[in-house]
Motif scaffolding. Structure first.
Motif, short mmCIF file in Angstrom:
data_model
loop_
_atom_site.label_atom_id
_atom_site.label_comp_id
_atom_site.label_asym_id
_atom_site.label_seq_id
_atom_site.Cartn_x
_atom_site.Cartn_y
_atom_site.Cartn_z
N LEU B 164 8.72 3.20 -69.40
CA LEU B 164 8.79 4.58 -69.10
C LEU B 164 8.95 4.89 -67.67
N PHE B 165 8.22 4.05 -67.07
CA PHE B 165 8.05 3.95 -65.52
C PHE B 165 9.68 3.92 -65.14
N ALA B 166 10.30 2.92 -65.75
CA ALA B 166 11.66 2.29 -65.14
C ALA B 166 12.49 3.60 -65.59
N LEU B 167 12.27 4.23 -66.79
CA LEU B 167 13.21 5.36 -67.04
C LEU B 167 12.98 6.76 -66.01
N ALA B 168 11.73 6.78 -65.55
CA ALA B 168 11.50 7.72 -64.62
C ALA B 168 12.15 7.53 -63.37
N PHE B 169 12.06 6.29 -62.92
CA PHE B 169 12.74 6.04 -61.85
C PHE B 169 14.23 6.38 -61.71
N LEU B 170 14.75 5.85 -62.92
CA LEU B 170 16.14 5.83 -63.14
C LEU B 170 16.44 7.51 -63.06
N PHE B 171 15.96 8.23 -63.76
CA PHE B 171 16.26 9.69 -63.53
C PHE B 171 15.98 10.05 -62.00
N SER B 172 15.00 9.63 -61.41
CA SER B 172 14.65 9.93 -59.88
C SER B 172 16.03 9.60 -59.20
N THR B 173 16.49 8.42 -59.25
CA THR B 173 17.50 8.10 -58.39
C THR B 173 18.78 9.04 -58.82
N LEU B 174 19.04 9.49 -60.10
CA LEU B 174 20.17 10.25 -60.39
C LEU B 174 19.91 11.63 -59.65
N HIS B 175 18.60 12.06 -59.63
CA HIS B 175 17.98 13.33 -58.80
C HIS B 175 18.55 13.20 -57.51
N ARG B 176 18.07 11.84 -56.87
CA ARG B 176 18.53 12.10 -55.63
C ARG B 176 20.13 12.05 -55.16
N ARG B 177 20.91 11.50 -56.00
CA ARG B 177 22.13 11.91 -56.00
C ARG B 177 22.65 13.37 -56.03
N PHE B 178 21.88 14.10 -56.96
CA PHE B 178 22.29 15.34 -57.02
C PHE B 178 21.90 16.03 -55.70
N ASN B 179 20.53 15.61 -55.14
CA ASN B 179 20.29 16.21 -53.77
C ASN B 179 21.49 16.17 -52.61
N GLN B 180 21.94 14.90 -52.79
CA GLN B 180 22.82 14.67 -51.47
C GLN B 180 24.06 15.55 -51.94
N TRP B 181 24.44 15.67 -53.03
CA TRP B 181 25.52 16.52 -53.18
C TRP B 181 25.28 18.00 -52.89
N LYS B 182 24.09 18.22 -53.21
CA LYS B 182 23.81 19.82 -53.16
C LYS B 182 23.41 20.15 -51.59
N LEU B 183 23.04 19.19 -50.90
CA LEU B 183 22.83 19.38 -49.48
C LEU B 183 24.08 19.29 -48.62
N SER B 184 25.22 18.62 -49.23
CA SER B 184 26.37 18.44 -48.54
C SER B 184 27.20 19.61 -48.90
N ASP B 185 27.07 20.52 -49.81
CA ASP B 185 27.92 21.73 -50.29
C ASP B 185 27.48 22.77 -49.62
N SER B 186 28.09 23.29 -48.87
CA SER B 186 27.49 24.62 -47.98
C SER B 186 27.81 25.94 -48.85
N SER B 187 28.67 25.68 -49.97
CA SER B 187 28.97 26.77 -50.64
C SER B 187 27.81 27.02 -51.67
N LEU B 188 26.93 26.10 -51.71
CA LEU B 188 25.88 26.55 -52.89
C LEU B 188 24.79 27.43 -52.30
N SER B 189 24.23 28.06 -53.13
CA SER B 189 23.23 28.95 -52.79
C SER B 189 22.13 28.07 -53.83
N PHE B 190 20.81 28.20 -53.59
CA PHE B 190 19.74 27.57 -54.20
C PHE B 190 18.78 28.67 -54.68
N TYR B 191 18.18 28.30 -55.70
CA TYR B 191 17.03 28.90 -56.21
C TYR B 191 16.04 27.95 -56.75
#
Lengths: 640, 384
Positions: B164-191
């Motif tokens: 479970l720990f590994a799975l949580a870590f796995l999803f966290s890494t994917l979340h990090r990738r999403f963060n990178q995309w969101k932060l680099s895309d200026s056309s996005l508005s966040f909620y």
């Protein structure tokens, strides 16, 4: 006229016969003052060292067999320390066969603590006939009430019996118990002397009695013999050590002698054949014929003890028995043997010792151990023993009191053996059907089928009662074992018929016992099974005992009428050991009724004294396990 | 005017400060802005793309972990919606809720998510994983299968915890990738909150964190006390100090624990079994009890604890035929799985002992070695 003369002559001969055999009882004090046995008693009293409990201070038996006459002299001095013993044992009892024995009472007195003595009054002596069976004897009981008995007294008795060997029908023998259950013996002496013409066998199994045989004289003596503890239901003849003497013989000779006496009255005459033919009319099979003959011998011939001189061991003739329609065990057996032989069944008489189970205790070949006779035969590889004096037991079952008892078949080369015991003697099958309504009011119907000797025991009980008493007994039995909440109605089947089973049915209605819409929580014992278990307990304390085999099958059907959903079922039982088995299974039958089937097997076996506690504990375990606990919830109500 | 309250800007974390407009945290995530945008003018709808505000990976990790990865369902739903909003793809976000549940099939879904994520990343020239996609999917499949195995075989809790720990870590890494995309895309508005948790996330955390900590304590920390306790060997006979009963050990891995570890009542012997949630406890009763009262109480207790219990009881003689041995086997199911409870009550003279063995399994297999072991031990449990 010639006939009349013959009759007169015959009567005269008979009278002569009776007179010549008639012996007498007399009281003959040794002298007017003090006999030697009385003197000995006084010396013992004077010595002062008397035991605190009832004790035989001196027990002396002298037997002298000379010139065909047996003289038996018995002397006994007993100390009775308190009024209880004085009350219980202040009267002396002797067996006396009036026809063959002369009895002389030489001393019967009481020595009081002040060393005075008081002889009994000969006028107080009574002779009574207390043996209703008298199978191979015609003994009477002589009652000697000692006069003037008080606490801490000594009783003194001396008597002599004189028996002419030629008057005896059976081979001479006697049994002596050095010590019994009520009193220990300080000094025991037995001597047997015989002339060169009389050789005898002897045996002694008392470990503390020393016996020596020298020059036709057997001397046994012992001191300070402890009394044996007594148990209810014990067969004391199997347990008490004894000394046996009998004319030198063999089992084969004993059998030959008895068989010869039996055959004197017994031959396959035309009359027997005709009688048998008449009795078996309409019976198609051998078994049906046996049934008819057995029924005639057991129910058609009334039991009357007839062991007068000449018929101690010799049965009365077939014609006499048929004419009188009565007889004792040997008469009935002789008749049944004849009838069975007439239809081609090779039956033979068998002597039975109804108070003995251990053949090993019969150390000296003699008929004196036996007190009963039955008829045995083999049919289709199975051995049957029929007791024609038992008018309640079907011929295919062996009477309860005969099973397991020591027997001597009157067959060549026979030796004492045991009549086979049913593995499961008491057989009962019953079905209890309980119909529940929504308030757990129960309509109960029970059908109990008793099999084999159990059927005959029940039949015997019922036959001795009238209808009202019968119903009372059944009700009492139900209330004691099941419940006092209801008064069931009973129906009996096959009570009068001589069948191998008997049925008792009952119906009862119990009041509701749960409140509306509450759960069912029922705990009951399988009452009849529990009752059988209770009866199977061994009650002897000091000795082992035989456990009669029991088979019980109980089927309890609970018709819950689809009103109740069972939540918790009773436990499955599987108690198994070498002799005991209790199994219970719970199922739902085709009709959706809850069916609890319990079977109990207790195999007939001997329980040693040191195993009694364990055996009874296991019975207790099974009694507790016979509890049936059911929990259920009400599903719906028929009333809506 | 727009049918919903227009998100207003809230202070963002220093990391994201001044970069992007962010919608208010008060809005329900289910009130998907893009859906509402369809009711707006086409010009506005084309220009503003609303996605969930990026949030630090460790915060997500905590949610994954404390919810035993159940949060991955909500997380995948949210990311699918982000991608749909960003790409205009016709994703049905709620269907993505099930993606984390189905190992290999889930991997196909995540591959599709990656493909679409790659498109938006490419548009923004975001540095993306490429070869790491396969690795992530591989780990996802392996972990999903490993956790799924728990339904077939009983897996020790510490292994499940690592998975479970590994799975949580796995999803966290994917979340990090999403963060990178969101932060680099200026056309996005966040909620949503980018720093901290929304109130409902706090609610989830408040509920799951204590439970998580309790389970960790109960199943990971407490058993450490007995790590040096020697195991009993198969065939070994165990008794108490007073030598009142004998218990023959079946199988390996049974070990004695101090009285009171498993039960508050006074017990004669307590043992942990070779697998989690398997144990044996032995009680003694005084002469006021009987076999039927003890088994009856045990049955009632089961009924109270589990509502329903399918029980079978069998009584036999003890080996020496001096007493009674009653064996009650109960089967049922509760939220932890399929349980088997075996109660063996032995009575000899006035002494009554009860052995209670329990095991809970994830699956309803007919044969289980530990159930067999408990059954054998209960059957051979004898008074001395």
């Amino acid at each position: 006229m010639k006939t009349l003369k013959k009759i007169v002559l015959l009567i005269g001969l008979c009278l002569l016969q009776v007179v010549s055999h008639a012996a007498e009882m007399s009281v003959k004090w040794n002298d007017d003052n003090v006999s030697s046995i009385l003197n000995k008693a006084k010396e013992l009293m004077k010595g002062g060292e008397l035991p605190p409990i009832e004790t035989s201070l001196f027990r002396n038996i002298e037997i002298n067999i000379e010139a065909g006459i047996v003289n038996k002299r018995v002397r006994e001095i007993v100390f009775l320390p308190s009024f209880t013993e004085a009350h219980n044992n202040g009267t002396q009892y002797l067996n006396w066969d009036k026809a063959t024995q002369g009895l002389v009472i030489k001393e019967a007195a009481v020595v009081l603590p002040d060393l005075s003595h008081r002889r009994m009054d000969p006028d107080n002596i009574r002779v009574r006939d207390n043996d209703v069976y008298n199978t191979f004897t015609n003994s009477k009981e002589v009652v000697i009430p000692l006069s003037g008995l008080a606490n801490k007294s000594i009783t003194v008795l001396e008597y002599e019996k004189r028996t002419k060997l030629s008057d005896l029908e059976s081979i001479y023998g006697d049994l002596f118990y050095p010590v019994g259950f009520s009193q220990g013996v300080e000094q025991f002496q037995l001597s047997v002397t015989s002339d060169a013409n009389f050789e005898f066998d002897w045996s002694n199994d008392h470990p503390d009695v020393d016996c020596q045989l020298q020059d036709h004289k057997l001397s046994c003596k012992a001191e300070k013999l402890k009394k044996y503890p007594y148990d209810n239901n014990m067969l004391w003849r199997d347990e008490l050590p004894h000394i046996a003497i009998a004319k030198k013989s063999s089992w084969n000779a004993v059998v030959k002698h008895l068989k010869s006496a039996f055959n004197d009255s017994n031959h396959l005459s035309h009359e027997v054949r005709e009688q048998a033919k008449k009795l078996v009319k309409g019976a198609d099979t051998t078994m049906a014929r046996i049934h008819k003959l057995h029924e005639f011998a057991s129910r058609g011939i009334r039991y009357v003890s007839m062991s007068e001189l000449g018929h101690r061991i010799t049965p009365h003739s077939f014609s006499d028995v048929i004419e009188n329609l009565f007889g004792d065990c040997k008469d009935k057996s002789a008749l049944l043997v004849d009838l069975l032989k007439a239809i081609g069944v090779d039956a033979y008489p068998v002597l039975v010792a109804t108070e003995r189970r251990k053949p090993a205790k019969l150390k000296v070949p003699s008929s004196l151990y036996f007190d009963h006779m039955v008829v045995c035969f083999e049919l289709i590889d199975k051995n049957y023993c029929l007791d024609p004096t038992d008018n309640n037991t079907h011929w295919q079952s062996t009477s309860s009191w005969v099973q397991g008892k020591v027997s001597l078949p009157l067959l060549e080369d026979a030796k004492p053996e045991v009549i086979p015991v049913d593995d499961y003697k008491w057989m009962l099958r019953y079905t209890t059907r309980s119909e529940f309504d929504e308030l757990a009011a129960v309509k109960e119907s029970v059908t109990k089928d008793y099999w084999g000797v159990y059927a005959s025991a029940m039949r015997q009980g019922f036959n001795s009662l009238d209808e009202e008493a019968e119903n009372e007994w059944l009700l009492k039995n139900y209330h004691e074992n099941v419940s006092t909440l209801v008064t069931p109605v009973f129906t009996l089947k096959n009570v009068d018929k001589l069948t191998n089973y008997l049925s008792v049915s009952s119906t009862a209605e119990y009041e509701p016992y749960v409140s509306p819409n509450t759960s069912l929580n029922s705990t009951d014992y399988d009452s009849w099974l529990r009752s059988e278990l209770k009866n199977a307990k061994v009650t002897t304390k000091y000795y082992g005992n035989w456990v009669d085999g029991v088979y019980v099958k109980s089927t309890a059907i609970y018709d819950l009428s689809k009103l109740w959903k069972v939540k918790r079922l009773p436990a499955t039982l599987s108690f198994i050991d070498e002799f005991l088995t209790l199994r219970r299974e719970t199922t739902f039958n085709k009709e959706g009724e809850l069916q609890i089937t319990t079977e109990l097997w207790i195999k007939s076996h001997y329980v040693e004294q040191n195993e009694v506690e364990d055996f009874n504990r296991r019975i207790d375990i099974l009694m507790n396990a016979s509890q049936i606990h059911i929990e259920g919830d009400l599903i719906s109500s028929k009333k809506g | 005017m727009l049918g919903f309250e227009q998100p207003c800007q809230v202070p963002s974390s220093p990391q994201f400060q001044d970069k992007l407009p962010v919608v208010t945290e008060d809005k329900d995530m289910n009130s998907v802005p893009s859906q509402k945008l369809e009711q707006q003018s086409p010009e506005i709808a084309q220009k503003i793309i609303y996605v969930r505000a990026p949030r630090r990976s460790w915060r997500e990790f905590l949610l994954f972990l404390t919810t035993f990865s159940l949060y991955s369902m909500a997380w995948t739903f949210g990311r699918a919606r982000d991608i749909r909003n960003a790409t205009g793809n016709n994703f049905t976000p709620w269907l993505w809720v099930f993606a984390p549940l189905f190992g290999i099939f889930g991997a196909i879904a995540y591959q599709k998510l990656f493909d679409n994520l790659a498109k938006v990343e490419d548009e923004e020239n975001t540095k993306r994983w490429k070869s790491k996609n396969a690795l992530w999917l591989l780990f996802f499949v392996v972990l999903s299968i490993a956790l799924g195995l728990d339904n077939v075989i009983t897996i020790p809790f510490w292994v499940i915890f690592i998975l479970l720990f590994a799975l949580a870590f796995l999803f966290s890494t994917l979340h990090r990738r999403f963060n990178q995309w969101k932060l680099s895309d200026s056309s996005l508005s966040f909620y949503g909150k980018e720093n901290g948790y929304a109130w409902y996330e706090w609610l989830v955390l408040l509920c799951t964190a204590p439970l998580f900590l309790f389970i960790i304590f109960e199943y990971l920390i407490l058993p450490l006390r007995f790590i040096n306790t020697p195991n009993y060997n198969h065939g070994q006979t165990v008794t108490n100090d007073a030598r009142e009963f004998s218990l023959t050990i079946e199988g390996e891995g049974w070990y004695k624990v101090p009285s009171g570890t498993l039960n508050n009542e006074t017990t004669k012997l307590e043992m942990y079994g070779p697998v989690d949630d398997s144990f044996i406890v032995i009680y003694a009763y005084d002469k006021d009890h009987s076999i039927s009262s003890v088994t009856g109480s045990r049955y009632d207790e089961l009924l109270n604890s589990y509502g329903n219990a399918n029980c079978k009881e069998r009584q036999v003689f003890t080996k020496n035929t001096k007493g009674v041995h009653s064996l009650m086997e109960c089967y049922g199911r509760d939220w932890t799985g399929y349980y088997t409870i075996i109660s063996a009550v032995v009575q000899q003279d006035s002494k009554i002992f009860e052995l209670v063995g329990k095991i809970t399994r994830k699956n309803k297999t007919k044969e289980d070695p530990v159930v067999d072991q408990i059954h054998s031990m209960a059957s051979s449990f004898q008074p001395i």
